[in-house]
Design an enzyme around this catalytic site. Structure first.
Site, short mmCIF file in Angstrom:
data_model
loop_
_atom_site.label_atom_id
_atom_site.label_comp_id
_atom_site.label_asym_id
_atom_site.label_seq_id
_atom_site.Cartn_x
_atom_site.Cartn_y
_atom_site.Cartn_z
N SER A 555 0.85 -1.19 0.00
CA SER A 555 0.00 0.00 0.00
C SER A 555 0.89 1.24 0.00
CB SER A 555 -0.96 -0.05 1.19
OG SER A 555 -2.01 0.86 1.03
N HIS A 674 -7.47 -5.45 -1.53
CA HIS A 674 -6.30 -4.81 -0.95
C HIS A 674 -5.60 -5.70 0.06
CE1 HIS A 674 -3.92 -1.22 -0.58
NE2 HIS A 674 -4.09 -1.16 0.73
#
Length: 705
Positions: A555, A674
């Protein structure tokens, strides 16, 4: 044009083979280049792979398929890949039990028997009879639908539980009678970035965005709203409580334990929140503003009647707890209950007490206070590591907390707040000999002289000869702290002779707001400098060398890896950027990305901000004629937080411009997002591939000892 792109992207014909880059016997798919040019403050910036941003196009789908084919073909030829998988599966296969919590007359807890794709929610009745309450493994055949959270009505007779499909941040919410498992009404849909908070037994509050036009996985979403759902009504009748007229990117509501107040936090970025409150005991009572700006973070953690308890960093960068009367709650009336200290505070409440969890150099210290601010005791912890928990309802007489560090698997402890007695509740039986490993915290100097902590973990008796395979992990953003925790994949890495190093970079929350701010906007380069200095320290101290160093992050940490490897490609042998924010000029145009501007700034803010972002943005800084480290980019095709286009474009740039023999792969998980809710099977395989790729590119043909 799209038809031409499609034919070119899927083709690996003789013509495209002749043109494709060949590196270390890899033939990459041809990635067509478009002619998109953006202009920022009179500066033209090419964006040849803009077409990869269209996640709904057949051309992008075909490109993903071809890139995965190349990646998995490469990985399948690594000779020790299956041996690595066997060890990871064996070590992973132990029973994991979460801390119990009471709702109604039942005790609930999560349990995984070892290799179940998703943990199962169990319950026990008053007689101790155990049964499965919710089993997410039955939600989908592939284990790609996960349980995103549960919340019970006041009397515990009803539950609202959220599910995520394919790793998406968009949720569905299902209401069920806990006694007979009967579904009570139609499923609520299109809910994103939301908790669920019941008002008694009547209904609950949740948050969401209007469904975007275009792709729900990538289109911009920036007006969050708080809704109230009354039990027995349809979702289209749900009332907007906050956010219809006042545009905010993040809006959250929760009801106090006594059902007296609705507390609302509203924000436009990942730092800084307005604070509102509404009296639920008075019909049609107004929503009252307590904090009307975004200059501080403020959260109500509890109340005693009309006295509110607020954790805040207003005039307290390391946070403090204050109290105030709800009838005049403005900040000038706040009074300290637990004053700010030199350590960062993260509090919880349970059993009628406040538990102040302090972070000292990324390690936990916990102190118990009463609601007047009187210190009851410092809690004796099992060792140096990370502690979480102590949160429970006021009437509970037994609380629970977790403890872990890099060599200690997570254990659950019971705690009696009256006596201070603590005992082991659940200690996992893991096939890992912690006593054979050691974690050491060091402090090294960054480029500007700042001291940065790092914890280095490895087998005991390590000889500092510069030849140990090493993973350096970092994040450095969004006030997030990297504290010690056990990871099964890291344990296998260390069993195989590897070193695992975690650097606590600026931009994180380890030392409070000042530490966070020092890694944001025009100071973001500090984060990369801190990471580079960590690598240089490991090399200088002969833990490893550039030939045996891998850098890893996900991320915002994926951005960290991307920026570091483009600035110092000579420093490491392997780079492992995961679900990274790689196009810093356009990140704010996707999903909720505009909310990250507190940390990053945006390319439209000013010419100075644009030039600063462009100077480190990974996509814009891949250069021809440079030998970049062996790189495996990882992402998920359903990532609607950091859209996979970031990784797609970065991988395309690297494959086009890479010089030398180091491979550049992109491994794209299908029906994955994610990271949250990813199945155990998919998680194991991803870690197998990351470690296999890393060791293979360090020259290993069999697992090191």
């Amino acid at each position: 044009m799209k038809k031409i792109l499609f034919l070119m992207a899927v083709s690996t014909s003789i013509a495209s083979l002749a043109q494709a880059q060949k590196t270390n016997a890899i033939t990459y798919p041809t990635t067509p280049k478009g002619e998109t040019v953006d202009v920022y403050f009179d500066t033209k910036v090419d964006d040849p792979y803009r077409w990869l941003e269209d996640d709904k196009s057949p051309e992008t789908a075909a490109w993903v398929k071809e890139e995965n084919k190349v990646a998995y073909d490469y990985l399948s030829k690594i000779p020790f890949r299956e041996a690595l998988k066997a060890r990871l599966e064996k070590l992973w296969n132990y029973e994991k039990i979460g801390a119990p919590f009471k709702e109604g007359n039942s005790i609930y807890y999560y349990k995984n028997n070892g290799l179940q794709n998703q943990s199962v929610l169990y319950r026990k009745d008053a007689k101790g009879k155990e049964e499965v309450f919710l089993d997410p493994n039955t939600f989908s055949k592939l284990g790609t639908t996960s349980l995103g959270g549960v919340d019970f009505s006041e009397d515990g007779s009803k539950v609202a539980y959220a599910i995520s499909e394919g790793g998406s941040d968009w949720r569905k919410v299902i209401l069920m009678d806990v006694n007979n498992f009967k579904i009570l009404e139609d499923t609520l849909v299109d809910i994103k970035f939301s908790g669920i908070s019941w008002k008694g037994n009547e209904g609950f509050y949740y948050s969401s965005y209007d469904k975007p036009k275009g792709s729900e996985l990538s289109a911009k979403t920036d007006q969050h709203k708080l809704y109230y759902h009354k039990l027995g009504t349809s979702q289209k009748e749900d009332k907007v409580i906050f956010g219809a007229d006042l545009k905010r990117r993040y809006v959250y509501g929760n009801v106090t334990e006594d059902n007296h107040y609705l507390v609302i936090n509203a924000a436009n970025s990942t730092y800084g929140s307005e604070l509102y409150i509404q009296d639920l005991t008075k019909p049609n009572s107004p929503i009252v503003c307590i904090v009307n700006n975004f200059n501080s973070d403020n959260h109500i953690i509890d109340n005693e009647g009309e006295k509110l308890f607020i954790v805040t960093d207003l005039n307290a960068p390391n946070k403090r707890i204050v109290s105030v009367d709800v009838n005049d709650p403005k900040p000038e009336n706040w009074k300290d209950v637990i004053a700010e200290t030199e350590y960062v505070l993260t509090p919880s409440t349970g059993g009628g007490y406040i538990f102040a969890n302090y972070m000292k150099d990324a390690v936990s210290i916990v102190k118990q206070y009463d609601y007047s601010g009187k210190l009851i005791r410092e809690i004796q912890l099992p060792g140096l590591g990370t502690v979480g928990g102590f949160g429970a309802k006021k009437k509970e007489k037994t609380l629970y907390y977790s403890f872990t560090n890099y060599i200690t698997p997570g254990s659950i402890y019971s705690f009696e707040p009256k006596s201070g007695k603590s005992a082991v509740y659940q200690k996992p039986k893991v096939d890992f000999k912690s006593e054979n490993f050691v974690s050491t915290q060091v402090f090294y100097t960054s480029k500007d002289g700042t001291k940065i902590p790092m914890i280095i973990t490895h087998k005991k008796g390590l000889k500092l000869n510069g030849k140990h395979p090493t993973i350096l992990y970092g994040y450095g953003g969004f006030n997030i702290s990297l504290t010690p925790s056990f990871g099964i994949s890291n344990a296998v890495w260390m069993e195989n002779g590897g070193i695992y190093a975690v650097a606590n970079l600026r931009g994180g929350g380890e030392y409070g707001k000042k530490w966070h701010d020092a890694g944001t906007k025009m100071q973001k380069q500090n984060v990369f400098d801190d990471f580079i200095a960590a690598a240089e320290f490991l090399i200088a101290q002969k833990y490893t060398s550039s030939d045996f160093l891998a850098i890893r992050g996900g991320s915002n940490g994926g951005l960290l890896v991307g920026a570091t490897m483009t600035q110092r490609p000579d420093l490491m042998k392997v780079a492992l950027p995961a679900v990274g924010v790689m196009d810093m000029l356009r990140y704010h145009t996707f999903t909720s990305g505009a909310g990250w501007a507190f940390d990053y700034g945006t390319s439209s803010d000013s010419k100075e901000m644009f030039e600063y972002l462009k100077s480190y943005s990974p996509v814009q800084n891949v250069k021809k004629g440079v030998q970049y480290p062996a790189t495996m980019v990882t992402t998920g095709d359903h990532d609607d937080r950091v859209v996979p286009a970031h990784s797609f474009k970065y991988a395309a740039e690297l494959q086009e411009k890479q010089t030398g023999v180091n491979p550049v792969l992109i491994r794209i998980d299908i029906n994955a997002g994610h990271g949250a809710g990813k199945s155990v099977a998919a998680t194991i395989q991803e870690n197998v591939d990351i470690q296999a790729f890393t060791l293979y590119n360090m020259g290993f043909t069999e697992l090191p000892k």
